[in-house]
Motif scaffolding. Sequence first.
Motif, PDB file in Angstrom:
ATOM      1  N   UNK A 121       0.831  -1.302   0.103  1.00 51.90           N
ATOM      2  CA  UNK A 121      -0.102  -0.084   0.103  1.00 51.90           C
ATOM      3  C   UNK A 121       1.073   1.224  -0.020  1.00 51.90           C
ATOM      4  N   UNK A 122       0.503   2.254  -0.777  1.00 50.68           N
ATOM      5  CA  UNK A 122       1.274   3.465  -0.931  1.00 50.68           C
ATOM      6  C   UNK A 122       2.584   3.437  -1.163  1.00 50.68           C
ATOM      7  N   UNK A 160       7.404   4.030  -0.007  1.00 51.89           N
ATOM      8  CA  UNK A 160       8.169   2.949   0.490  1.00 51.89           C
ATOM      9  C   UNK A 160       9.559   3.319   0.868  1.00 51.89           C
ATOM     10  N   UNK A 161      10.208   3.036   1.925  1.00 46.42           N
ATOM     11  CA  UNK A 161      11.577   3.380   2.203  1.00 46.42           C
ATOM     12  C   UNK A 161      11.246   4.785   3.082  1.00 46.42           C
ATOM     13  N   UNK A 164       9.067   4.772   5.617  1.00 43.68           N
ATOM     14  CA  UNK A 164       8.701   4.336   6.950  1.00 43.68           C
ATOM     15  C   UNK A 164       6.713   4.505   6.907  1.00 43.68           C
ATOM     16  N   UNK A 165       6.347   4.792   5.765  1.00 50.04           N
ATOM     17  CA  UNK A 165       4.801   5.075   5.756  1.00 50.04           C
ATOM     18  C   UNK A 165       4.246   4.049   4.745  1.00 50.04           C
ATOM     19  N   UNK A 166       4.916   3.217   3.798  1.00 50.68           N
ATOM     20  CA  UNK A 166       4.325   2.286   2.952  1.00 50.68           C
ATOM     21  C   UNK A 166       4.049   1.021   3.990  1.00 50.68           C
ATOM     22  N   UNK A 167       3.092   0.208   3.618  1.00 44.36           N
ATOM     23  CA  UNK A 167       3.041  -1.238   4.305  1.00 44.36           C
ATOM     24  C   UNK A 167       2.584  -2.419   3.534  1.00 44.36           C
ATOM     25  N   UNK A 168       3.112  -3.432   3.810  1.00 40.99           N
ATOM     26  CA  UNK A 168       2.794  -4.571   3.038  1.00 40.99           C
ATOM     27  C   UNK A 168       1.496  -5.022   3.434  1.00 40.99           C
ATOM     28  N   UNK A 169       0.381  -4.905   2.441  1.00 35.86           N
ATOM     29  CA  UNK A 169      -0.898  -5.351   2.565  1.00 35.86           C
ATOM     30  C   UNK A 169      -1.172  -6.829   2.733  1.00 35.86           C
ATOM     31  N   UNK A 170      -0.407  -7.500   1.905  1.00 35.31           N
ATOM     32  CA  UNK A 170      -0.860  -8.997   1.332  1.00 35.31           C
ATOM     33  C   UNK A 170       0.477  -9.615   0.830  1.00 35.31           C
ATOM     34  N   UNK A 171       0.555 -10.858   1.426  1.00 39.25           N
ATOM     35  CA  UNK A 171       1.732 -11.524   0.648  1.00 39.25           C
ATOM     36  C   UNK A 171       1.606 -12.919   0.398  1.00 39.25           C
TER      37      UNK A 171
END
Length: 195
Positions: A109-110, A114-115, A117-124
């Motif tokens: 997400x977002x 990335x890099x 600290x505000x992006x996140x992994x929503x699904x793997x």
Amino acid sequence: MSSRPALRLPPALNTEIHDCGYFPELVADAVSLSLGAEQPVAHLVHHEATFNRDEIQRHLSVLVLTSTRLIVAHTDENETPGEPGQALTTTESVPLRRINSVALSQVVSHPERYGQGRASVAETWLTITWGTMRRVDLEPATCADPNCEADHGLTGMIAGDDLTVRISAAGDGEAKVEQLVAFSTALQLATGSFG
């Protein structure tokens, strides 16, 4: 009561299996028997519920990486109305040298953040192939002539499809997503040394 010798799982793995609350003694025993005297390098416990019409079916997967093998344990419940409940547990031991591919897919997400600290992994997704299962996708073959009505047979592809584990932050929590990424990375590094 079992007459088998008691095998012990590492505390962190044993705790995760018991925290799921899904036939923990059965699952721990099956994993322990497959593990034997080997020590885990990494593990992943994934408890999943699926909906089948008006009932919920639960499923537990435990993946354990050792220095020589990948142990894959699956446990499912089998409920038949009017009969005692049953559970099916299966373990498979795959030598690391037999694993053909370890793919880790991540939905971020977002990604523009990335890099920072505000992006996140929503699904793997973790997909592992070692040649046990193959999926065949077929479709009618065609030619370039839009007016052609001839039968050109079938075309398709064969793809390895041994194991896929999907974990989402919304359904399983961010810690589980991070654990899947860490397990996948450890498995990629371990299988990469066999070439």
